[in-house]
Design a protein around this motif. Structure first.
Motif, short mmCIF file in Angstrom:
data_model
loop_
_atom_site.label_atom_id
_atom_site.label_comp_id
_atom_site.label_asym_id
_atom_site.label_seq_id
_atom_site.Cartn_x
_atom_site.Cartn_y
_atom_site.Cartn_z
N SER A 1 0.80 -1.23 0.00
CA SER A 1 0.00 0.00 0.00
C SER A 1 0.83 1.27 0.00
CB SER A 1 -0.95 0.01 1.20
OG SER A 1 -0.21 0.02 2.41
N LYS B 1 2.36 2.20 -3.38
CA LYS B 1 1.27 2.55 -4.29
C LYS B 1 0.75 3.96 -4.00
CE LYS B 1 -3.25 0.92 -5.82
NZ LYS B 1 -4.30 -0.11 -5.63
N SER C 1 0.91 7.36 -6.43
CA SER C 1 -0.28 8.16 -6.77
C SER C 1 -0.09 9.61 -6.37
CB SER C 1 -1.51 7.59 -6.06
OG SER C 1 -1.78 6.28 -6.49
#
Length: 553
Positions: free
Chosen positions: A200, A203, A207
């Motif tokens: 997570s 990621k 982003s």
């Protein structure tokens, strides 16, 4: 010292003219108004009283008794024959003296205290003004509105406290029960957290990078365009100033002003939003420690906190805003025995509703009834400046060489107190070191909160001095231009004449401008309030007027 705007601070003063007695002045009668007319917001003097309807009526309204057969047996009595009713009311001990358990019959105006007969003799025998309550009850403005507002606030705040404490107790019990569950959930989630962390966090970081790069790219592009436009505009300006005519240069300045302001505003916005963006991930330092006994290391923190809910935060009291509705208006014209056109520089209400005014130019004191009909006129031997109604039968008139209370002319202490013995003393206030010539300042005193209000005409300023704390509030507003006369209005708000804007301005004791009422007279100079009525006069040669208004919320 000479008086600018008299304020009744206590006592009868020395320069009292006994010109308002029953024998000396005609017209002092208790006026009863028609109740059906009042329901239509019309003030008409009553002619009869119907005991069956239990109301006062004018002749026109009472004619309904002749129109309808079922009303013909009602008993109508001339209003002059009606005697006032005395109503007995149980005060439940509120009218008893706490110390002597006797009925409160007196009021000490010097110390602002209620007294029984024993108090009056023992504790207030040296006071200058101890009067019977029944004789002065009508003189003071009703404080019932302020009392009801404060009691309503107490009720609402009390209910909020009860509600808040109930919710707090329930929440406290729930929070304590939740703590063990929180720890168990944390134990189960810790292991899964590290499994998810590897997936997570990178990621989310990717982003964030993509989103931020887009913003930074747009910001860079916008700034480059702004800089390019500014450079182009500079070249245009240099070109025109080197090669253009004066007319072209003038046109350019006016055409470019809006564009330059817009460019400047846009680039300022970009500068205000400058950011340095970084990304990092760091474990809490405690997670790097080797395992320790629970007594040495607690992987968490128990927080005990008090907070104030928005629902129960104290709300500032709302100052009531009132409206003025004109009742009567008369033009002040030069009479047969007048030397000049009238100039009223002092006004006050007598306790029975009549108005007393002083005419400085013609050296007169005049009495008007509630319809602004002149019922008395008295020639003076000096030019009066102001007037104060001391009682139903006495008034104090001040002049340039006779003074009663408060305002001064050409003195660095603009407000003073004069005792009954004639001794002067100053308020304990640090007034500015300034002298006010005549007609450049006025003042009033708010007894309940011990405050002095002073206007400075040519500074367009109203000062509110707190005697207890020796502090002041300075009020400046576009609605207040050349402030003149000032008085205490309903709920102890302040009314001030704004001479330049031809209006009356309402100010709270905290200095907030609440409302402004435009008048149909030029240069209003003096304003006065009595219960639910206000009187205003101006100082405009050729257009002098005297007007009464009804005050409504």
């Amino acid at each position: 010292m000479a008086e600018i705007g008299a304020v009744y601070y206590g006592g009868k003063g020395q320069n009292v003219k006994n010109i308002c007695s029953s024998d000396a002045v005609p017209g002092r009668i208790e006026q009863k108004l028609c109740q059906p007319c009042l329901s239509k917001d019309i003030q008409t003097e009553a002619d009869v009283f119907c005991s069956t309807c239990d109301e006062f009526q004018c002749t026109e309204c009472s004619n309904v008794h002749n129109t309808h057969a079922f009303l013909r047996n009602h008993k109508l009595v001339n209003v002059k024959e009606v005697k006032p009713k005395l109503v007995s009311f149980d005060m439940k001990g509120l009218d008893q003296c706490d110390q002597h358990q006797k009925v409160l019959e007196f009021f000490c105006e010097d110390e602002n205290q209620l007294c029984c007969s024993t108090c009056a003799i023992v504790d207030h025998r040296k006071c200058n003004s101890v009067v019977e309550i029944q004789k002065i009850a009508g003189r003071y403005a009703s404080a019932s509105y302020q009392l009801k507002v404060k009691l309503q606030e107490v009720t609402e705040k009390g209910e909020k406290v009860v509600q808040c404490t109930k919710l707090s107790k329930e929440q406290l019990d729930q929070d304590v029960k939740e703590i063990p569950l929180t720890i168990r959930r944390m134990r189960d989630n810790v292991m899964k957290m590290f499994d998810d962390l590897e997936v997570s966090v990178p990621k989310d970081a990717e982003s964030f990078k993509t989103e931020t790069l887009d913003k930074l790219t747009r910001k860079q592009s916008n700034s480059e365009k702004l800089a390019a436009e500014a450079t182009k505009s500079l070249e245009t300006i240099d070109n025109v100033y080197q090669n253009g005519t004066p007319s072209q240069q003038f046109i350019l300045e006016h055409r470019m002003k809006k564009q330059v302001d817009e460019l400047s505003s846009n680039v300022d916005k970009e500068c205000q939003r400058l950011e340095t963006v970084t990304v990092s991930f760091n474990f809490d330092e405690t997670l790097k420690l080797p395992p320790l006994p629970i007594s040495d290391y607690v992987p968490g923190q128990l927080t005990l906190a008090y907070s104030v809910s928005e629902a129960v935060k104290p709300v500032a009291p709302v100052d009531p805003i009132f409206k003025l509705t004109k009742i009567t208006s008369i033009d002040l014209k030069q009479a047969g025995d007048d030397m000049e056109e009238p100039l009223y520089t002092g006004l006050d209400f007598l306790s029975d509703g009549r108005l007393v005014a002083v005419d400085r130019f013609n050296m007169k004191c005049l009495i008007y009834n509630e319809k602004l009909e002149k019922v008395g006129s008295y020639q003076l031997s000096y030019r009066p400046q102001s007037v104060v109604a001391v009682s139903e039968e006495e008034v104090a008139i001040t002049s340039d060489d006779r003074h009663f209370v408060v305002g001064t002319i050409d003195d660095t202490t603009p407000v003073r107190i004069v005792s009954q013995s004639g001794e002067e003393k100053d308020f304990r206030v640090d007034f500015p070191d300034k002298k006010y010539p005549i007609a450049t300042s006025a003042c009033t005193y708010i007894r309940n909160s011990d405050k002095v209000v002073l206007t400075d005409r040519y500074e367009h300023t109203v000062y509110i001095y707190d005697i207890r704390t020796d502090t002041r509030i300075v009020v400046k507003d576009d609605k207040i231009k050349q402030p003149g006369g000032v008085t205490v209005g309903p709920s102890n708000s302040i009314l001030v004449c704004s001479i330049e804007t031809d209006s009356i301005v309402q100010i709270s004791q905290t200095g907030r401008v609440l409302s402004s009422y435009k008048l149909d007279m030029r240069f209003p100079r003096y304003v006065l309030v009595s219960r639910d009525k206000s009187i205003v006069t101006n100082a405009c040669l050729g257009e002098n007027r005297l007007q009464t208004f009804k005050i409504t919320y």
